[in-house]
Design a protein around this motif. Structure first.
Motif, PDB file in Angstrom:
ATOM      1  N   LYS A 269       0.872  -1.178   0.000  1.00 29.72           N
ATOM      2  CA  LYS A 269       0.000   0.000   0.000  1.00 29.72           C
ATOM      3  C   LYS A 269       0.909   1.228   0.000  1.00 29.72           C
ATOM      4  N   THR A 270       0.900   1.948  -1.098  1.00 30.17           N
ATOM      5  CA  THR A 270       1.927   2.963  -1.317  1.00 30.17           C
ATOM      6  C   THR A 270       1.328   4.341  -1.552  1.00 30.17           C
ATOM      7  N   GLY A 271       1.770   5.307  -0.756  1.00 24.27           N
ATOM      8  CA  GLY A 271       1.353   6.688  -0.932  1.00 24.27           C
ATOM      9  C   GLY A 271       2.271   7.406  -1.905  1.00 24.27           C
ATOM     10  N   LEU A 272       1.736   8.428  -2.542  1.00 23.86           N
ATOM     11  CA  LEU A 272       2.495   9.256  -3.471  1.00 23.86           C
ATOM     12  C   LEU A 272       2.130  10.709  -3.218  1.00 23.86           C
ATOM     13  N   PHE A 273       3.140  11.521  -2.957  1.00 24.78           N
ATOM     14  CA  PHE A 273       2.944  12.949  -2.708  1.00 24.78           C
ATOM     15  C   PHE A 273       3.739  13.709  -3.748  1.00 24.78           C
ATOM     16  N   ILE A 274       3.051  14.462  -4.617  1.00 25.23           N
ATOM     17  CA  ILE A 274       3.710  15.176  -5.712  1.00 25.23           C
ATOM     18  C   ILE A 274       3.222  16.625  -5.768  1.00 25.23           C
ATOM     19  N   SER A 275       3.949  17.441  -6.515  1.00 26.92           N
ATOM     20  CA  SER A 275       3.513  18.816  -6.746  1.00 26.92           C
ATOM     21  C   SER A 275       4.205  19.343  -7.990  1.00 26.92           C
ATOM     22  N   PRO A 276       3.581  20.267  -8.710  1.00 29.62           N
ATOM     23  CA  PRO A 276       2.198  20.698  -8.500  1.00 29.62           C
ATOM     24  C   PRO A 276       1.234  19.712  -9.160  1.00 29.62           C
ATOM     25  N   TYR A 277      -0.045  20.054  -9.198  1.00 29.80           N
ATOM     26  CA  TYR A 277      -1.013  19.212  -9.898  1.00 29.80           C
ATOM     27  C   TYR A 277      -1.303  19.824 -11.256  1.00 29.80           C
ATOM     28  N   LEU A 278      -1.827  19.014 -12.172  1.00 29.76           N
ATOM     29  CA  LEU A 278      -2.154  19.508 -13.501  1.00 29.76           C
ATOM     30  C   LEU A 278      -3.605  19.945 -13.619  1.00 29.76           C
ATOM     31  N   GLU A 279      -4.528  19.094 -13.148  1.00 28.92           N
ATOM     32  CA  GLU A 279      -5.941  19.369 -13.374  1.00 28.92           C
ATOM     33  C   GLU A 279      -6.747  19.540 -12.096  1.00 28.92           C
ATOM     34  N   GLU A 280      -6.464  18.718 -11.097  1.00 26.57           N
ATOM     35  CA  GLU A 280      -7.238  18.802  -9.861  1.00 26.57           C
ATOM     36  C   GLU A 280      -6.321  18.607  -8.668  1.00 26.57           C
ATOM     37  N   PHE A 281      -6.584  19.357  -7.619  1.00 24.35           N
ATOM     38  CA  PHE A 281      -5.725  19.381  -6.437  1.00 24.35           C
ATOM     39  C   PHE A 281      -5.463  17.978  -5.885  1.00 24.35           C
ATOM     40  N   THR A 282      -6.458  17.107  -5.923  1.00 23.36           N
ATOM     41  CA  THR A 282      -6.344  15.788  -5.295  1.00 23.36           C
ATOM     42  C   THR A 282      -5.264  14.908  -5.930  1.00 23.36           C
ATOM     43  N   GLU A 283      -4.754  15.303  -7.100  1.00 24.29           N
ATOM     44  CA  GLU A 283      -3.644  14.562  -7.715  1.00 24.29           C
ATOM     45  C   GLU A 283      -2.427  14.533  -6.793  1.00 24.29           C
ATOM     46  N   ARG A 284      -2.300  15.524  -5.943  1.00 17.13           N
ATOM     47  CA  ARG A 284      -1.088  15.677  -5.144  1.00 17.13           C
ATOM     48  C   ARG A 284      -0.944  14.618  -4.063  1.00 17.13           C
ATOM     49  N   ILE A 285      -2.060  14.015  -3.653  1.00 18.22           N
ATOM     50  CA  ILE A 285      -2.050  13.051  -2.548  1.00 18.22           C
ATOM     51  C   ILE A 285      -2.764  11.794  -3.023  1.00 18.22           C
ATOM     52  N   GLN A 286      -2.012  10.730  -3.233  1.00 15.19           N
ATOM     53  CA  GLN A 286      -2.574   9.509  -3.809  1.00 15.19           C
ATOM     54  C   GLN A 286      -2.117   8.288  -3.023  1.00 15.19           C
ATOM     55  N   ILE A 287      -2.919   7.233  -3.086  1.00 18.16           N
ATOM     56  CA  ILE A 287      -2.533   5.921  -2.576  1.00 18.16           C
ATOM     57  C   ILE A 287      -2.900   4.888  -3.624  1.00 18.16           C
ATOM     58  N   ASN A 288      -1.910   4.125  -4.066  1.00 22.71           N
ATOM     59  CA  ASN A 288      -2.139   3.096  -5.096  1.00 22.71           C
ATOM     60  C   ASN A 288      -2.917   3.649  -6.282  1.00 22.71           C
ATOM     61  N   LYS A 289      -2.500   4.804  -6.743  1.00 19.75           N
ATOM     62  CA  LYS A 289      -3.045   5.478  -7.931  1.00 19.75           C
ATOM     63  C   LYS A 289      -4.454   6.046  -7.724  1.00 19.75           C
ATOM     64  N   ILE A 290      -4.948   6.011  -6.498  1.00 23.47           N
ATOM     65  CA  ILE A 290      -6.265   6.571  -6.190  1.00 23.47           C
ATOM     66  C   ILE A 290      -6.060   7.875  -5.418  1.00 23.47           C
ATOM     67  N   GLN A 291      -6.574   8.966  -5.988  1.00 22.62           N
ATOM     68  CA  GLN A 291      -6.412  10.270  -5.352  1.00 22.62           C
ATOM     69  C   GLN A 291      -7.237  10.364  -4.074  1.00 22.62           C
ATOM     70  N   ILE A 292      -6.766  11.182  -3.146  1.00 22.86           N
ATOM     71  CA  ILE A 292      -7.517  11.408  -1.917  1.00 22.86           C
ATOM     72  C   ILE A 292      -8.939  11.846  -2.262  1.00 22.86           C
ATOM     73  N   ASP A 293      -9.930  11.229  -1.617  1.00 22.34           N
ATOM     74  CA  ASP A 293     -11.302  11.623  -1.932  1.00 22.34           C
ATOM     75  C   ASP A 293     -11.624  12.963  -1.269  1.00 22.34           C
ATOM     76  N   LYS A 294     -12.611  13.640  -1.809  1.00 18.79           N
ATOM     77  CA  LYS A 294     -12.878  15.018  -1.401  1.00 18.79           C
ATOM     78  C   LYS A 294     -13.327  15.111   0.055  1.00 18.79           C
ATOM     79  N   GLU A 295     -14.062  14.114   0.507  1.00 22.60           N
ATOM     80  CA  GLU A 295     -14.509  14.125   1.904  1.00 22.60           C
ATOM     81  C   GLU A 295     -13.318  13.990   2.855  1.00 22.60           C
ATOM     82  N   ALA A 296     -12.382  13.098   2.503  1.00 23.51           N
ATOM     83  CA  ALA A 296     -11.200  12.906   3.346  1.00 23.51           C
ATOM     84  C   ALA A 296     -10.329  14.150   3.342  1.00 23.51           C
ATOM     85  N   LEU A 297     -10.212  14.795   2.183  1.00 28.12           N
ATOM     86  CA  LEU A 297      -9.425  16.031   2.123  1.00 28.12           C
ATOM     87  C   LEU A 297     -10.035  17.095   3.023  1.00 28.12           C
ATOM     88  N   ALA A 298     -11.355  17.226   2.978  1.00 28.75           N
ATOM     89  CA  ALA A 298     -12.028  18.227   3.803  1.00 28.75           C
ATOM     90  C   ALA A 298     -11.827  17.932   5.285  1.00 28.75           C
TER      91      ALA A 298
END
Length: 435
Positions: free
Chosen positions: A67-96
């Motif tokens: 289970k692998t996290g990925l933290f990158i910057s900047p994003y291209l299209e949507e902020f949630t690209e910056r915080i991912q786990i196994n290619k799945i971006q952080i969901d909006k509820e979790a970000l909030a």
């Protein structure tokens, strides 16, 4: 706090600027319970290649079952690209939810007399806490700016540090020589750890080695002779990894184009060797699966064929040079219709010598950033120095008219600031010009 409010809060902290130093992020992560200590971190710094290398390592670890996290910057299209786990971006509820928690801790900081964290410090803290909550095994962590005083360097223990290609960028913060810049990047190396170094000039490599030695850390060099390109086309490149003492790999495919991406792959493989030798189950199959699946939007990315449309976030001299080499290799003698936009502090005039000879005509755009060079000013700069047709565009939607009117045999390239590339990518997707 909902997602919209979270994004507004995060972006509102832009006004606190960019401050190099670790006191604020140290306090903030302490208040959050130091979540960054909860998983093994592969920390990646460098001027170019951080994103590609990070994604390659991430996808192999994922393919290996971690289970692998990925933290990158900047994003291209949507902020949630910056915080991912196994290619799945952080969901909006979790970000909030996580942003709300971080905001509460910031209030405590302010009450105790600390400065308000910067936007990048806030995002870093959000990422660290979210990854802890999700109980990840590994975090592939990309530095924001520099290394030594970057907010991500709050991590006390790093499993592996990776230093990618070093070139001139952010010189007002990092220094005016490659050795000074390398010194700042190598600031992520921790005591008694491991560091992998991208193949580059000896003066840069030796600077990094010296720092590794002072910290009693193992350093691992990469050798360009260990990778042999087999062939390539617009879908990717095939190569042979000739170093077979840890992995015995057949022909490997990556979806990235350009010689520099072969060396990014070489750096990722050297890193994965250390992971394997440390007792983790990294197999030849996981490498082949991970490398073939990895994609990184905006890096010599082919969006369409007939006409060929490529976007590339080359935003400094080395990035533009790499783009130029790739165009010459894959487009041969075909001249491109270039759409170009950069930030003023990236010295656009320095890269034009690489770009203009590739072009039949140029359109300039203004990236969506306060530091952007206006399209009209960039066009004027080109006109004053080169004999080529150049047009400044005030509206991104003008792009569609030009692209749709192009002959199927044309080669169209969008190059420069990622703030421009992201908007272009969204626009072209919206118009169904590619899937």
């Amino acid at each position: 706090m909902n997602y919209k409010e979270a994004i507004e809060f995060i972006h509102s902290t832009y006004k606190f600027g960019s401050k190099l130093g670790l006191s604020n992020i140290t306090k903030l992560t302490e208040l959050l319970g130091n979540p960054q200590d909860s998983y093994k971190i592969i920390h990646i710094a460098g001027t170019n290649g951080k994103g590609s290398t990070s994604n390659m390592i991430h996808d192999v670890l994922m393919a290996a079952g971690y289970k692998t996290g990925l933290f990158i910057s900047p994003y291209l299209e949507e902020f949630t690209e910056r915080i991912q786990i196994n290619k799945i971006q952080i969901d909006k509820e979790a970000l909030a939810r996580t942003t709300s928690l971080v905001k509460e801790k910031i209030k405590i900081m302010i009450e105790e007399g600390y400065n308000h964290p910067t936007e990048f410090e806030v995002v870093t803290a959000i990422g660290f806490k979210y990854f802890q909550e999700q109980n990840i095994d590994f975090l592939v962590l990309e530095v924001g700016l520099g290394g030594r005083f970057d907010a991500t360097n709050v991590v006390a223990n790093t499993f592996i540090s990776v230093i990618t290609s070093i070139s001139y960028d952010h010189m007002e913060y990092l220094g005016d020589t490659l050795e000074k810049i390398a010194f700042e990047k190598a600031g992520i190396i921790k005591a008694n750890s491991n560091v992998v170094i991208y193949p580059q000039d000896d003066n840069v490599v030796n600077t990094i080695i010296d720092i590794a030695k002072t910290r009693n850390s193992n350093y691992y060099l990469t050798d360009k002779n260990n990778i042999e390109k087999i062939n390539g086309n617009l879908t990717g490149q095939w190569f042979k990894y000739l170093k077979n003492d840890v992995f015995d790999l057949p022909e490997v495919k990556i979806n990235f184009l350009g010689e520099h991406q072969l060396y990014n792959a070489l750096t990722a493989l050297r890193t994965l060797e250390i992971v394997k030798l440390s007792g983790y189950n990294i197999t030849e199959k996981s490498i082949l699966t991970g490398f073939e699946s990895v994609k990184f939007a905006g890096r010599f990315e082919i969006l369409h064929e007939n006409p060929v449309i490529v976007i590339d976030g080359g935003h400094n001299i080395d990035g533009i040079e790499a783009f130029s080499k790739a165009v010459k290799e894959y487009f041969k003698d075909n001249k491109v219709i270039l759409f170009f936009g950069m930030l003023k502090d990236k010295n656009p005039d320095d890269v034009l010598n690489y770009l203009v000879p590739l072009c039949k005509e140029i359109y300039t755009l203004t990236p969506n950033n306060p530091r952007a060079m206006k399209a009209s000013d960039l066009a004027e700069l080109i006109r004053n120095n080169y004999d080529i047709n150049v047009t400044s565009l005030d509206n991104y939607k003008d792009i569609l008219r030009i692209v749709k009117g192009a002959d199927e045999s044309e080669y169209i390239a969008f190059v420069g600031s990622l703030y421009m590339i992201g908007e272009v990518r969204i626009l072209l997707k919206k118009e169904y010009l590619f899937n």
